[in-house]
Write a protein that holds these residues in place. Structure first.
Motif, PDB file in Angstrom:
ATOM      1  N   GLN A  25     -14.538   1.964  -0.218  1.00 31.64           N
ATOM      2  CA  GLN A  25     -13.306   1.226   0.025  1.00 31.64           C
ATOM      3  C   GLN A  25     -13.572  -0.280   0.054  1.00 31.64           C
ATOM      4  O   GLN A  25     -14.699  -0.728   0.285  1.00 31.64           O
ATOM      5  CB  GLN A  25     -12.682   1.679   1.341  1.00 31.64           C
ATOM      6  CG  GLN A  25     -12.373   3.162   1.384  1.00 31.64           C
ATOM      7  CD  GLN A  25     -11.424   3.605   0.270  1.00 31.64           C
ATOM      8  OE1 GLN A  25     -10.241   3.276   0.295  1.00 31.64           O
ATOM      9  NE2 GLN A  25     -11.936   4.358  -0.700  1.00 31.64           N
ATOM     10  N   TYR A  58      -0.999   5.192   3.683  1.00 33.68           N
ATOM     11  CA  TYR A  58      -1.640   4.115   4.441  1.00 33.68           C
ATOM     12  C   TYR A  58      -0.732   3.567   5.539  1.00 33.68           C
ATOM     13  O   TYR A  58      -1.219   3.009   6.535  1.00 33.68           O
ATOM     14  CB  TYR A  58      -2.090   3.005   3.495  1.00 33.68           C
ATOM     15  CG  TYR A  58      -3.462   3.274   2.931  1.00 33.68           C
ATOM     16  CD1 TYR A  58      -4.567   2.540   3.327  1.00 33.68           C
ATOM     17  CD2 TYR A  58      -3.670   4.315   2.029  1.00 33.68           C
ATOM     18  CE1 TYR A  58      -5.835   2.806   2.838  1.00 33.68           C
ATOM     19  CE2 TYR A  58      -4.923   4.595   1.530  1.00 33.68           C
ATOM     20  CZ  TYR A  58      -6.016   3.843   1.936  1.00 33.68           C
ATOM     21  OH  TYR A  58      -7.273   4.138   1.456  1.00 33.68           O
ATOM     22  N   THR A 104      -3.763   7.768  -3.899  1.00 30.18           N
ATOM     23  CA  THR A 104      -4.206   7.808  -2.509  1.00 30.18           C
ATOM     24  C   THR A 104      -4.117   9.238  -1.995  1.00 30.18           C
ATOM     25  O   THR A 104      -3.416  10.077  -2.560  1.00 30.18           O
ATOM     26  CB  THR A 104      -3.340   6.892  -1.624  1.00 30.18           C
ATOM     27  OG1 THR A 104      -1.974   7.315  -1.709  1.00 30.18           O
ATOM     28  CG2 THR A 104      -3.454   5.443  -2.053  1.00 30.18           C
ATOM     29  N   GLN A 110       0.829  -1.200   0.000  1.00 26.61           N
ATOM     30  CA  GLN A 110       0.000   0.000   0.000  1.00 26.61           C
ATOM     31  C   GLN A 110       0.869   1.259   0.000  1.00 26.61           C
ATOM     32  O   GLN A 110       2.034   1.232   0.391  1.00 26.61           O
ATOM     33  CB  GLN A 110      -0.932  -0.005   1.210  1.00 26.61           C
ATOM     34  CG  GLN A 110      -2.016  -1.065   1.113  1.00 26.61           C
ATOM     35  CD  GLN A 110      -2.905  -1.097   2.342  1.00 26.61           C
ATOM     36  OE1 GLN A 110      -2.423  -1.287   3.459  1.00 26.61           O
ATOM     37  NE2 GLN A 110      -4.202  -0.911   2.152  1.00 26.61           N
ATOM     38  N   ASP A 111       0.275   2.368  -0.446  1.00 28.70           N
ATOM     39  CA  ASP A 111       0.995   3.624  -0.586  1.00 28.70           C
ATOM     40  C   ASP A 111       1.399   4.169   0.781  1.00 28.70           C
ATOM     41  O   ASP A 111       0.809   3.821   1.817  1.00 28.70           O
ATOM     42  CB  ASP A 111       0.103   4.631  -1.303  1.00 28.70           C
ATOM     43  CG  ASP A 111       0.888   5.499  -2.269  1.00 28.70           C
ATOM     44  OD1 ASP A 111       2.124   5.469  -2.204  1.00 28.70           O
ATOM     45  OD2 ASP A 111       0.258   6.203  -3.077  1.00 28.70           O
ATOM     46  N   THR A 132      -8.147   0.331  -2.442  1.00 25.45           N
ATOM     47  CA  THR A 132      -7.249  -0.656  -1.851  1.00 25.45           C
ATOM     48  C   THR A 132      -6.016  -0.044  -1.209  1.00 25.45           C
ATOM     49  O   THR A 132      -5.205  -0.767  -0.629  1.00 25.45           O
ATOM     50  CB  THR A 132      -6.777  -1.637  -2.940  1.00 25.45           C
ATOM     51  OG1 THR A 132      -6.161  -0.895  -3.997  1.00 25.45           O
ATOM     52  CG2 THR A 132      -7.941  -2.449  -3.490  1.00 25.45           C
ATOM     53  N   GLY A 133      -5.809   1.262  -1.344  1.00 32.94           N
ATOM     54  CA  GLY A 133      -4.586   1.878  -0.839  1.00 32.94           C
ATOM     55  C   GLY A 133      -3.440   1.786  -1.815  1.00 32.94           C
ATOM     56  O   GLY A 133      -2.304   2.096  -1.467  1.00 32.94           O
ATOM     57  N   ILE A 134      -3.718   1.377  -3.051  1.00 33.22           N
ATOM     58  CA  ILE A 134      -2.716   1.277  -4.100  1.00 33.22           C
ATOM     59  C   ILE A 134      -3.159   2.146  -5.266  1.00 33.22           C
ATOM     60  O   ILE A 134      -4.330   2.141  -5.653  1.00 33.22           O
ATOM     61  CB  ILE A 134      -2.535  -0.183  -4.560  1.00 33.22           C
ATOM     62  CG1 ILE A 134      -2.046  -1.037  -3.402  1.00 33.22           C
ATOM     63  CG2 ILE A 134      -1.570  -0.287  -5.735  1.00 33.22           C
ATOM     64  CD1 ILE A 134      -2.008  -2.525  -3.703  1.00 33.22           C
ATOM     65  N   SER A 181      -8.396   6.308  -0.790  1.00 31.20           N
ATOM     66  CA  SER A 181      -7.882   5.636  -1.975  1.00 31.20           C
ATOM     67  C   SER A 181      -8.937   5.656  -3.064  1.00 31.20           C
ATOM     68  O   SER A 181     -10.078   5.227  -2.843  1.00 31.20           O
ATOM     69  CB  SER A 181      -7.498   4.187  -1.633  1.00 31.20           C
ATOM     70  OG  SER A 181      -7.260   3.427  -2.785  1.00 31.20           O
ATOM     71  N   THR A 228      -3.372  -8.507  -6.669  1.00 34.17           N
ATOM     72  CA  THR A 228      -2.326  -7.552  -6.271  1.00 34.17           C
ATOM     73  C   THR A 228      -0.991  -8.279  -6.110  1.00 34.17           C
ATOM     74  O   THR A 228      -0.921  -9.327  -5.458  1.00 34.17           O
ATOM     75  CB  THR A 228      -2.711  -6.866  -4.953  1.00 34.17           C
ATOM     76  OG1 THR A 228      -3.908  -6.111  -5.145  1.00 34.17           O
ATOM     77  CG2 THR A 228      -1.595  -5.930  -4.487  1.00 34.17           C
ATOM     78  N   ASN A 230      -7.252  -6.905   5.782  1.00 33.74           N
ATOM     79  CA  ASN A 230      -7.769  -5.552   5.890  1.00 33.74           C
ATOM     80  C   ASN A 230      -9.292  -5.569   5.974  1.00 33.74           C
ATOM     81  O   ASN A 230      -9.948  -6.423   5.361  1.00 33.74           O
ATOM     82  CB  ASN A 230      -7.343  -4.724   4.669  1.00 33.74           C
ATOM     83  CG  ASN A 230      -5.839  -4.640   4.527  1.00 33.74           C
ATOM     84  OD1 ASN A 230      -5.135  -4.275   5.461  1.00 33.74           O
ATOM     85  ND2 ASN A 230      -5.330  -4.996   3.355  1.00 33.74           N
TER      86      ASN A 230
END
Length: 799
Positions: free
Chosen positions: A786, A130, A151, A126-127, A146-148, A142, A239, A754
């Motif tokens: 999300q 996060y 963000t 994740q970025d 997904t936080g990728i 996001s 992912t 998550n």
């Protein structure tokens, strides 16, 4: 309770001691102490204490800036005393690179330090925002869910355009939009040694003004031993994260070289919101007795399918993964290359200078399909077909940004005695940005792309902008008895040349010059060896962003913003706990917000509101309850208000053309995206030395999408729903297992689940309001939902 009983019943001891300079015998306050997996810092007398230790042998690591690290083993069979003497390094250390922009151990600034080890625990793809989600007053979001990919991060309700981000003291924020886009630096956390998060205005630094907080990032520092590390992650939504880290260790006691190569791919939770991200980081350093030279070269390349539009409220309950875009190449494409040269020279143990030269090259475009768009918008002559002009056509266009950012930073540190510390620093940076657009396809007869005729690949608009940013600051800290006082004075000058509208609504090159003076001062009272109280006042000014300038005339151009920030807090620590509580008051003059008002060139741009504020309390603490059980938590309670706000709503005809506007006044309304309560918790349990189980929780209260506090105007349509983001409570579960296998230093397996309980929530969105002629006021809301329950499984191998 059954699981915990053996730990409660077993004997527990403590290790205490004092850390001093081997030559002068002076204490080294702030020295880092790590015993097993428990940590603490030496107080102002150099003393430390760590409790809740069971009988056994523990590795001990002592670190302090400018001194050689000490590693040894302590055998605990009762309460132990461990007095450590540190020897000064015979080389310059990397910490001097960021020292000028950092808050010190007892600074009158509200801050939080995050180590490389803390980041690595949750760095599964994740970025970076996060990975900071468990810190006080932080809310992350996001686009893909997904936080990728794309963000966002907010600190105290302020978005990324109001958060100062520096990498080794060098600005990251875009000079024009003022945002920090971590999607351009995927997996950057794998090359980060530590981060300091300052909330509020903080200390003087380089780049964008801090109107919510600062992220001061230091990348890879010296590692004496050669190493190699492989990281691989697989997770939900196909992912993948693959990372290779290697380093030579110290060569001939003078040189080190480190490198990283990363790839992240994900389909995203939102339909087609895919990410294809690549990056590398290379650094080399020379360590001399009085000199340090470090060269950093790093780059990131991203391709993400656009999911910027969000999901309309009307279908949110039935299709939470809907994507408005259907064109297969509706993508954002960007690459950013960074070059940094740092040089530090130590004249003596009292005087040192640090300089850095940097260059960043960014280029990329986003491609989009426009249905039945006017050809005149692209300087395309409408063709005549069967005697009639074809005024509209389907268009595929690319909008480009090609920019260069370069400059230098400097700082001079003078510390003639332990009670006085003086820093003179600053920077000069220059930005040159080329904005242009091109049509790559149009479905009109004579613009078939294969024939390469009129207007294909021709720039239909072009805008070259230049921005210069100079600042210099002087900061001094002086200790009188048990009181540290500080003063920090910064002068900043900005010059901006851009293409904008004049008073006759012609697009012409314009200029603006701004001069800011930003004073800061405060004190810290060292109550005793385990606690202190601090208070400070800081002023900051912030210039308008690119759109504020280019979409207005000199007559309608908004003014710069001003912030007065008051911080006060109490910090304490013991052998098995540390905690802090602080109160803040952030008082804005001429804060820029969206009001819905159409200016004199027909654009919706931000307007100044005379008086607004944020006041609140923040808690941040950790407690080692048992040797195997720890708990850390944060809480933020705030009130975020605009004293008087006027909303403007467009009046539209049947073809959605704006024919007028109506205004509505609100008093003491809430600032958008500013929750009144934010809380986080992390409970960590280690039943075995190699096993850790952690539950991470995050609660964010209700947020408004606009600045009206969701108050109706009296003419709202009956079907209009709330313009809010509902409160959410999300839990993540992490299981980590680390072992040593033969010559392999460490094999780590991590499973992160998550949104463990499948919470349906949205953490970002936007709203649009309009009035049909003679009709009611309608509201359209869009949200960014999300991901529900999802997982990452990681394998980490260290050599």
């Amino acid at each position: 309770m059954t699981i915990l009983m053996p730990y409660v019943a077993s004997a527990q001891f403590s290790v205490k001691g004092r850390i001093t300079d081997i030559h002068s015998q002076q204490p080294l306050p702030g020295a880092s102490v790590l015993i097993g997996n428990l940590s603490n810092s030496a107080n102002s007398s150099g003393e430390f204490s760590i409790g809740n230790l069971k009988p056994g042998s523990y590795p001990v690591r002592i670190r302090y800036i400018g001194y050689r690290e000490v590693n040894q083993t302590v055998k605990v069979s009762g309460n132990e005393t461990l007095n450590i003497q540190l020897s000064p390094n015979n080389f310059v250390t990397d910490e001097v690179i960021v020292k000028a922009t950092r808050a010190g151990e007892n600074a009158a600034t509200t801050y939080r330090n995050i180590s490389r080890e803390e980041l690595a625990k949750n760095n599964l793809g994740q970025d970076l925002p996060y990975l900071l989600n468990q810190t006080p007053s932080v809310v992350v979001s996001s686009d893909a869910g997904t936080g990728i990919g794309y963000t966002g991060i907010r600190i105290r309700g302020s978005d990324a355009t109001r958060i100062n981000v520096t990498l080794n003291g060098i600005p990251l924020n875009d000079a024009e939009s003022q945002g920090a886009f971590f999607v351009n630096l995927p997996d950057f956390a794998s090359s980060v040694d530590n981060i300091q998060i300052q909330r509020g205005v903080g200390t003087s630094t380089n780049g964008a003004a801090a109107f919510g907080g600062s992220l001061n990032v230091q990348t890879t520092t010296r590692r004496d031993s050669a190493y190699a590390e492989l990281n691989n992650t697989f997770g939900s939504y196909d992912t993948w994260k693959n990372t290779i880290n290697v380093g030579t260790g110290l060569i001939n006691n003078k040189f080190t070289f480190d490198a990283r190569l990363s790839r992240i791919k994900s389909d995203g939770y939102i339909d087609r919101a895919s990410s294809d991200l690549k990056s590398f980081f290379v650094t080399g350093a020379f360590y001399g007795k009085k000199d340090l030279v470090r060269v950093n070269v790093f780059s990131g390349k991203e391709k993400t399918y656009q999911s910027w539009y969000g999901i309309p409220e009307s279908i949110l309950d039935t299709n939470r993964t809907y994507n408005h875009y259907t064109y297969e190449d509706q993508t954002d494409n960007y690459q950013q290359d960074h070059y940094q040269l740092h040089y530090t020279h130590t004249f003596s143990d009292k005087l040192s200078v640090n300089t850095a030269f940097h260059y960043t090259y960014g280029r990329g475009y986003y491609e989009e399909f426009k249905d039945a768009d006017s050809l005149k918008n692209y300087s395309i002559t409408p063709p005549v077909l069967n005697g009639s002009a074809v005024e509209k056509a389907n268009i595929i266009r690319r909008r480009w940004l090609d920019n260069d950012f370069y400059g230098l930073t400097y700082s001079l540190n003078y510390k003639p005695e332990n009670s006085l510390d003086f820093t003179l620093g600053g920077a000069y940076n220059e930005y040159r940005g080329d904005h242009f657009g091109e049509v790559v396809w149009a479905d009109v007869p004579y613009t078939d792309i294969s024939s390469n005729q009129e207007s294909i690949r021709k720039k239909y608009y072009e805008d070259n902008a230049v921005k210069t940013d100079f600042n210099t600051y002087a900061r001094a800290t002086y200790q009188v008895g048990k009181v540290n006082v500080f003063a920090d004075m910064q002068y900043r000058r900005i010059g901006y040349s851009f293409l904008g509208y004049d008073r006759n609504l012609r697009n012409v090159q314009q200029k603006d010059n701004l001069n800011f003076f930003n004073p800061k001062f405060g004190f810290t009272w060292l109550i005793n060896n385990t606690s202190n109280f601090y208070a400070s006042f800081a002023m900051a000014h912030k210039e308008p962003n690119r759109d504020d300038y280019t979409e207005s005339t000199p007559g309608s151009r908004p003014k710069a913003e001003k912030l007065n920030d008051i911080e006060t807090g109490y910090r304490m620590r013991g052998s098995n706990y540390q905690a802090g509580i602080n109160a803040f008051g952030m008082f804005y003059k001429d804060q820029l917000i969206l009001t819905g008002k159409i200016n004199d060139v027909g654009a919706f741009t931000r307007q100044n509101v005379p008086d607004s504020y944020r006041i609140g309390l923040e808690l941040d603490g950790s407690w080692q309850i048992l040797p195997a059980l720890s708990w850390s938590a944060t809480a933020s309670l705030s009130r975020n208000k605009i004293r008087r706000f006027v909303e403007y709503v467009a009046v539209v005809d049947d073809d959605w053309n704006t024919v007028g506007e109506e205004s509505f006044e609100y008093k003491n309304s809430n600032i958008a995206f500013s929750p009144s309560f934010i809380g986080s918790s992390e409970i960590s349990f280690k039943p075995l030395q190699a096993v850790e189980l952690a539950l991470l929780s995050k609660y964010v209260s209700r947020q408004n999408l606009d600045n009206t506090s969701n108050r109706n105007t009296g003419i709202d349509a009956p079907s209009n729903r709330d313009r809010v983001l509902e409160a959410f409570f999300v839990n993540d579960l992490c299981l980590r297992y680390n072992i040593r296998a033969g010559k392999i230093k460490n094999v780590g397996i991590a499973l992160q689940v998550n949104n463990l309980f499948g919470e349906l929530y949205e953490n970002n969105g936007f709203t649009y309001r309009s009035i049909a002629q003679g009709g009611p006021l309608y509201t359209e809301n869009s949200y960014f939902p999300q991901a529900t329950r999802n997982f990452f499984l990681s394998l980490n191998v260290k050599f």
